[in-house]
Design an enzyme around this catalytic site. Sequence first.
Site, PDB file in Angstrom:
ATOM      1  N   ASP A  67      43.195  32.693  37.079  1.00 35.17           N
ATOM      2  CA  ASP A  67      43.263  33.526  38.310  1.00 35.17           C
ATOM      3  C   ASP A  67      42.960  32.757  39.571  1.00 35.17           C
ATOM      4  O   ASP A  67      42.831  31.825  39.694  1.00 35.17           O
ATOM      5  CB  ASP A  67      42.140  34.674  37.810  1.00 35.17           C
ATOM      6  CG  ASP A  67      40.915  34.237  37.490  1.00 35.17           C
ATOM      7  OD1 ASP A  67      40.565  33.127  37.600  1.00 35.17           O
ATOM      8  OD2 ASP A  67      39.951  34.879  37.187  1.00 35.17           O
ATOM      9  N   ASN A 136      30.778  42.916  34.869  1.00 33.38           N
ATOM     10  CA  ASN A 136      31.297  44.246  34.498  1.00 33.38           C
ATOM     11  C   ASN A 136      32.124  44.201  33.492  1.00 33.38           C
ATOM     12  O   ASN A 136      33.001  45.226  32.990  1.00 33.38           O
ATOM     13  CB  ASN A 136      31.988  44.852  35.859  1.00 33.38           C
ATOM     14  CG  ASN A 136      32.993  43.564  36.227  1.00 33.38           C
ATOM     15  OD1 ASN A 136      33.090  42.651  35.564  1.00 33.38           O
ATOM     16  ND2 ASN A 136      33.824  43.862  37.228  1.00 33.38           N
ATOM     17  N   HIS A 138      34.706  41.998  32.967  1.00 33.49           N
ATOM     18  CA  HIS A 138      36.048  41.456  33.385  1.00 33.49           C
ATOM     19  C   HIS A 138      36.392  40.124  32.761  1.00 33.49           C
ATOM     20  O   HIS A 138      35.388  39.307  32.506  1.00 33.49           O
ATOM     21  CB  HIS A 138      36.324  41.344  34.977  1.00 33.49           C
ATOM     22  CG  HIS A 138      35.742  40.197  35.641  1.00 33.49           C
ATOM     23  ND1 HIS A 138      35.756  40.507  37.024  1.00 33.49           N
ATOM     24  CD2 HIS A 138      35.169  39.087  35.156  1.00 33.49           C
ATOM     25  CE1 HIS A 138      35.076  39.129  37.511  1.00 33.49           C
ATOM     26  NE2 HIS A 138      34.867  38.596  36.361  1.00 33.49           N
TER      27      HIS A 138
HETATM   28  C1  F6R Z   1      37.132  33.148  36.905  1.00 28.78           C
HETATM   29  C2  F6R Z   1      36.953  34.085  36.010  1.00 28.78           C
HETATM   30  C3  F6R Z   1      36.093  35.215  36.120  1.00 28.78           C
HETATM   31  C4  F6R Z   1      34.729  34.577  35.445  1.00 28.78           C
HETATM   32  C5  F6R Z   1      33.644  35.548  35.484  1.00 28.78           C
HETATM   33  C6  F6R Z   1      32.069  34.922  34.975  1.00 28.78           C
HETATM   34  O1  F6R Z   1      38.129  32.265  37.094  1.00 28.78           O
HETATM   35  O2  F6R Z   1      37.989  34.142  35.208  1.00 28.78           O
HETATM   36  O3  F6R Z   1      36.374  36.513  35.130  1.00 28.78           O
HETATM   37  O4  F6R Z   1      34.925  34.003  34.314  1.00 28.78           O
HETATM   38  O5  F6R Z   1      33.289  36.438  36.586  1.00 28.78           O
HETATM   39  O6  F6R Z   1      31.778  34.170  36.253  1.00 28.78           O
HETATM   40  P1  F6R Z   1      30.534  32.877  36.134  1.00 28.78           P
HETATM   41  O7  F6R Z   1      31.066  32.185  35.200  1.00 28.78           O
HETATM   42  O8  F6R Z   1      30.709  32.426  37.510  1.00 28.78           O
HETATM   43  O9  F6R Z   1      29.278  33.713  35.775  1.00 28.78           O
END
Ligand code: F6R
Length: 240
Positions: A67, A136, A138
């Site tokens: 992403d 959340n 995602h």
């Molecule tokens: C980033 C991505 C996001 C992260 C998620 C957790 O490329 O795909 O979905 O994996 O926001 O982020 P961290 O690892 O920083 O807690």
Amino acid sequence: MNIIVKNDYEELSIAAAEYVADYIRNNPGKLLCFAAGDTPLGLLRELVKMNNSGEVDLVSMWYVGLDEWIGLGYEDKGSCKQIMFDNFYNAAEIPDNRIMVFDGKDIDLDGQCVRVDNFIKQQGGVGLTVLGIGVNGHLGFNEPGVQSDAKSLIVNLDQITCTIGAKYFSGIICPSKGITLGLGHLLNADKIVLIASGEHKSEIVRKSLKDKINTNIPASALQNYLNLTVLIDKEAASKL
Ligand code: F6R
């Protein structure tokens, strides 16, 4: 679903790197997809070490970025591109022609989606995807309410993503849109590894893996996915 709980972030990173390295040895030439963000940094560091000592050949694989924040590119601190190139692709000297990433600065974002979808098709789909999880729920930028069969797509980012995302940026305002591989790509991968670390992820890990599948928690869609390995530390596992 295979859930593996490690003592701490270091152990989790090493175990995740060993898992990916095994996949690479058994599936040379396949397409890999890694989340950016903070959680994979330890795993990426371990993989680069293994590559440099000859334990694994990262250059034999293909890569697609998960992403990107719309409006950001390599020169912007906190972009997915910068995180991945600085910590992984450049560190392991993976040639550019093996890497496909979204260009968050392109004005033709639909064209970016088509370009990435075509690349994935040419490669015969994603082999292994390594995902982090947002608080959340995602996955990539597949935010609450997302369509479950979408390929690459442009999304309005959830308020929580923007608030938490501020940790990656210095001085710039968090973008309000993102571009991401959709669940239709992610859930078609041969294998998925989900990694999470820390107490702040424990509630969403529990909801994603134990609550009824629902589109408000995109990661709950993983419950239907057979080749899922969840690699988490004790803190992230504390509510399971
Ligand atoms: C980033 C991505 C996001 C992260 C998620 C957790 O490329 O795909 O979905 O994996 O926001 O982020 P961290 O690892 O920083 O807690």
